[in-house]
Design an enzyme around this catalytic site. Structure first.
Site, PDB file in Angstrom:
ATOM      1  N   ARG A 101      60.600  54.030  11.992  1.00  0.00           N
ATOM      2  CA  ARG A 101      61.411  55.037  12.704  1.00  0.00           C
ATOM      3  C   ARG A 101      60.728  56.379  12.476  1.00  0.00           C
ATOM      4  O   ARG A 101      60.562  56.811  11.325  1.00  0.00           O
ATOM      5  CB  ARG A 101      62.840  55.067  12.156  1.00  0.00           C
ATOM      6  CG  ARG A 101      63.596  56.307  12.567  1.00  0.00           C
ATOM      7  CD  ARG A 101      65.061  56.249  12.280  1.00  0.00           C
ATOM      8  NE  ARG A 101      65.712  55.343  13.209  1.00  0.00           N
ATOM      9  CZ  ARG A 101      67.046  55.278  13.373  1.00  0.00           C
ATOM     10  NH1 ARG A 101      67.839  56.058  12.667  1.00  0.00           N
ATOM     11  NH2 ARG A 101      67.567  54.444  14.236  1.00  0.00           N
TER      12      ARG A 101
ATOM     13  N   HIS B 172      64.353  53.846  21.923  1.00  0.00           N
ATOM     14  CA  HIS B 172      65.060  53.110  20.857  1.00  0.00           C
ATOM     15  C   HIS B 172      65.293  51.683  21.361  1.00  0.00           C
ATOM     16  O   HIS B 172      66.426  51.276  21.636  1.00  0.00           O
ATOM     17  CB  HIS B 172      66.381  53.822  20.543  1.00  0.00           C
ATOM     18  CG  HIS B 172      67.029  53.396  19.261  1.00  0.00           C
ATOM     19  ND1 HIS B 172      66.442  52.515  18.372  1.00  0.00           N
ATOM     20  CD2 HIS B 172      68.236  53.738  18.712  1.00  0.00           C
ATOM     21  CE1 HIS B 172      67.253  52.338  17.337  1.00  0.00           C
ATOM     22  NE2 HIS B 172      68.341  53.067  17.524  1.00  0.00           N
TER      23      HIS B 172
ATOM     24  N   GLN C 205      67.937  49.033  19.810  1.00  0.00           N
ATOM     25  CA  GLN C 205      69.331  49.338  20.124  1.00  0.00           C
ATOM     26  C   GLN C 205      69.723  48.765  21.482  1.00  0.00           C
ATOM     27  O   GLN C 205      70.781  48.155  21.638  1.00  0.00           O
ATOM     28  CB  GLN C 205      69.537  50.870  20.128  1.00  0.00           C
ATOM     29  CG  GLN C 205      70.944  51.286  20.494  1.00  0.00           C
ATOM     30  CD  GLN C 205      71.958  50.887  19.447  1.00  0.00           C
ATOM     31  OE1 GLN C 205      71.771  51.185  18.276  1.00  0.00           O
ATOM     32  NE2 GLN C 205      73.032  50.215  19.853  1.00  0.00           N
TER      33      GLN C 205
ATOM     34  N   ASP D 152      75.814  59.168  24.132  1.00  0.00           N
ATOM     35  CA  ASP D 152      75.198  59.295  22.806  1.00  0.00           C
ATOM     36  C   ASP D 152      75.396  60.748  22.376  1.00  0.00           C
ATOM     37  O   ASP D 152      75.828  61.595  23.178  1.00  0.00           O
ATOM     38  CB  ASP D 152      73.703  58.924  22.897  1.00  0.00           C
ATOM     39  CG  ASP D 152      73.007  58.857  21.540  1.00  0.00           C
ATOM     40  OD1 ASP D 152      73.703  58.900  20.500  1.00  0.00           O
ATOM     41  OD2 ASP D 152      71.766  58.785  21.516  1.00  0.00           O
TER      42      ASP D 152
ATOM     43  N   CYS E 185      75.549  54.057  20.794  1.00  0.00           N
ATOM     44  CA  CYS E 185      74.723  53.447  19.744  1.00  0.00           C
ATOM     45  C   CYS E 185      75.214  53.806  18.344  1.00  0.00           C
ATOM     46  O   CYS E 185      74.905  53.101  17.386  1.00  0.00           O
ATOM     47  CB  CYS E 185      73.265  53.867  19.920  1.00  0.00           C
ATOM     48  SG  CYS E 185      72.986  55.638  19.731  1.00  0.00           S
TER      49      CYS E 185
ATOM     50  N   ARG F 125      72.916  44.392  16.533  1.00  0.00           N
ATOM     51  CA  ARG F 125      71.613  44.853  16.039  1.00  0.00           C
ATOM     52  C   ARG F 125      71.046  43.818  15.066  1.00  0.00           C
ATOM     53  O   ARG F 125      69.860  43.489  15.100  1.00  0.00           O
ATOM     54  CB  ARG F 125      71.754  46.213  15.311  1.00  0.00           C
ATOM     55  CG  ARG F 125      72.087  47.401  16.183  1.00  0.00           C
ATOM     56  CD  ARG F 125      70.932  47.829  17.047  1.00  0.00           C
ATOM     57  NE  ARG F 125      69.745  48.185  16.289  1.00  0.00           N
ATOM     58  CZ  ARG F 125      69.482  49.400  15.779  1.00  0.00           C
ATOM     59  NH1 ARG F 125      70.339  50.392  15.976  1.00  0.00           N
ATOM     60  NH2 ARG F 125      68.360  49.644  15.114  1.00  0.00           N
TER      61      ARG F 125
HETATM   62  N1   CP Z   1      72.181  53.324  16.217  1.00  0.00           N
HETATM   63  C1   CP Z   1      71.311  53.559  15.209  1.00  0.00           C
HETATM   64  O1   CP Z   1      70.104  53.350  15.332  1.00  0.00           O
HETATM   65  O2   CP Z   1      71.905  54.035  14.088  1.00  0.00           O
HETATM   66  P1   CP Z   1      71.191  54.576  12.753  1.00  0.00           P
HETATM   67  O3   CP Z   1      70.605  55.929  13.094  1.00  0.00           O
HETATM   68  O4   CP Z   1      72.283  54.662  11.750  1.00  0.00           O
HETATM   69  O5   CP Z   1      70.104  53.611  12.368  1.00  0.00           O
HETATM   70  N1  NVA Z   2      69.741  59.785  20.096  1.00  0.00           N
HETATM   71  C1  NVA Z   2      70.049  59.609  18.700  1.00  0.00           C
HETATM   72  C2  NVA Z   2      70.159  58.163  18.378  1.00  0.00           C
HETATM   73  C3  NVA Z   2      70.533  57.865  16.954  1.00  0.00           C
HETATM   74  C4  NVA Z   2      70.593  56.393  16.663  1.00  0.00           C
HETATM   75  C5  NVA Z   2      68.978  60.266  17.844  1.00  0.00           C
HETATM   76  O1  NVA Z   2      67.791  60.110  18.131  1.00  0.00           O
HETATM   77  O2  NVA Z   2      69.339  60.976  16.905  1.00  0.00           O
END
Ligand code: CP
Ligand code: NVA
Length: 308
Positions: free
Chosen positions: A107, A134, A137, A225, A266, A294
């Site tokens: 990530r 992502h 997700q 989101d 998400c 997930r």
């Molecule tokens: N939805 C998601 O990826 O959550 P986190 O940021 O908690 O991993």
């Molecule tokens: N769009 C959000 C998703 C978190 C899972 C971010 O990137 O912070």
């Protein structure tokens, strides 16, 4: 060896196979406690690195549990505590981790960093979120929609608010799974043009606008989101009220969608900002099923990448 970097880069048939296998694994686990291994554990002897340069709750826990239930082991690494955080290159990090580890989930911020990691790693790489996508997700979201409502092909998905990384992956999925997509958000929060072009070139109808009611009309699925992602600057109270609040998913907006429409997010959610608690805790909400899926879909992605 296969990387899982973006939904747009994996053929539809493979994506569907990944989801079908996740569904089978989920069914087979019914009645088991979380600490028990899967009956068909295929990651025995495999070691997975989970690299986080941004915070996470779901991705971290679901990947760790997925690996463990499949009989493997994981090493969690935080970018700030690695030499990566002190300037060691992505390419060298990829070469080093490849000498110890069977697969790398990362990530990070810049999407190009994931490609660079994949280019220099000799093991599969999985994208666990970047500033622009992502994919894990959205695989869970497609699985969730289909287990509740049947095939997503031909359905209308409405996205409200910020055209962010998660929205881009939804557009990739629109192209790959054959559904239509309506976006409504402020003009300076539109989704990535490449993701829009990909969905359109794959035959999906994509509407881009700033009328929330027009987007939600007759939708089969309403998605939103956070208005500001981890890589974004926080919005001021004025921007939230003036720019974003018209796109809040509330009961009035849900009423514009089809009566059997689902709501997805998400998570993490900012209750009473992009979504009201009434919707998030209401009967149309699938948010915690997305969370659970997930786990199941990532097992399937890991197995697909490793060919096991
Ligand atoms: N939805 C998601 O990826 O959550 P986190 O940021 O908690 O991993
Ligand atoms: N769009 C959000 C998703 C978190 C899972 C971010 O990137 O912070």
């Amino acid at each position: 060896m296969r990387n899982f970097l973006n939904i747009s880069e994996v053929p539809s048939t493979e994506l569907k196979r990944i989801i079908a296998s996740a569904r089978d694994m989920k069914n087979l686990r019914s009645g088991r406690s979380m600490g028990e291994p899967d009956c068909d554990a295929r990651l025995s002897g495999k070691l997975v690195a989970l690299v986080f340069e941004k915070p996470s709750t779901r991705t971290r826990v679901s990947f760790e549990v997925a690996v463990r239930q499949q009989g493997g082991a994981s090493v969690v690494l935080y970018g700030s505590e690695m030499q990566l955080g002190r300037g060691e290159s992505i390419a060298d990090t990829a070469r080093v981790l490849s000498r110890y580890i069977d697969l790398i989930m990362i990530r990070t911020y810049d999407h190009e960093a994931v490609y660079e990691l994949a280019e220099h790693a000799s093991v599969p790489v999985v994208n666990g979120l970047t500033n622009s996508s992502h994919p894990c997700q959205i695989m869970a979201d497609i699985m969730t929609y289909e287990e509740k409502r049947g095939a997503i092909k031909g359905r209308r998905v409405a996205w409200l608010g910020s055209g962010n990384n998660v929205c881009n992956s939804f557009l990739h999925a629109a192209g790959r799974f054959g559904f239509n997509f309506a976006f409504a958000g402020p003009t300076d929060f539109q989704p990535g043009p490449d993701a829009v072009a990909f969905a359109r070139a794959s035959g999906s109808k994509v509407e881009l606008g700033s009328d929330p009611v027009a987007a939600a009309a007759n939708a089969d699925l309403i998605v939103t989101d956070a208005w500001a992602s981890m890589h974004d600057a926080e919005l001021s109270d004025d921007e939230k009220l003036r720019k974003m609040l018209p796109f809040q998913v509330n009961s009035d907006l849900m009423a514009k969608a089809r009566p059997d429409a689902l709501f997805m997010h998400c998570l993490p959610a900012h209750r009473e900002e992009e979504v009201t608690s009434e919707v998030m805790d209401g009967p149309q909400s699938a948010v915690f099923d997305e969370t659970e899926n997930r786990l199941h879909v990532q097992k399937s992605i890991l197995r697909w990448c490793l060919g096991v």
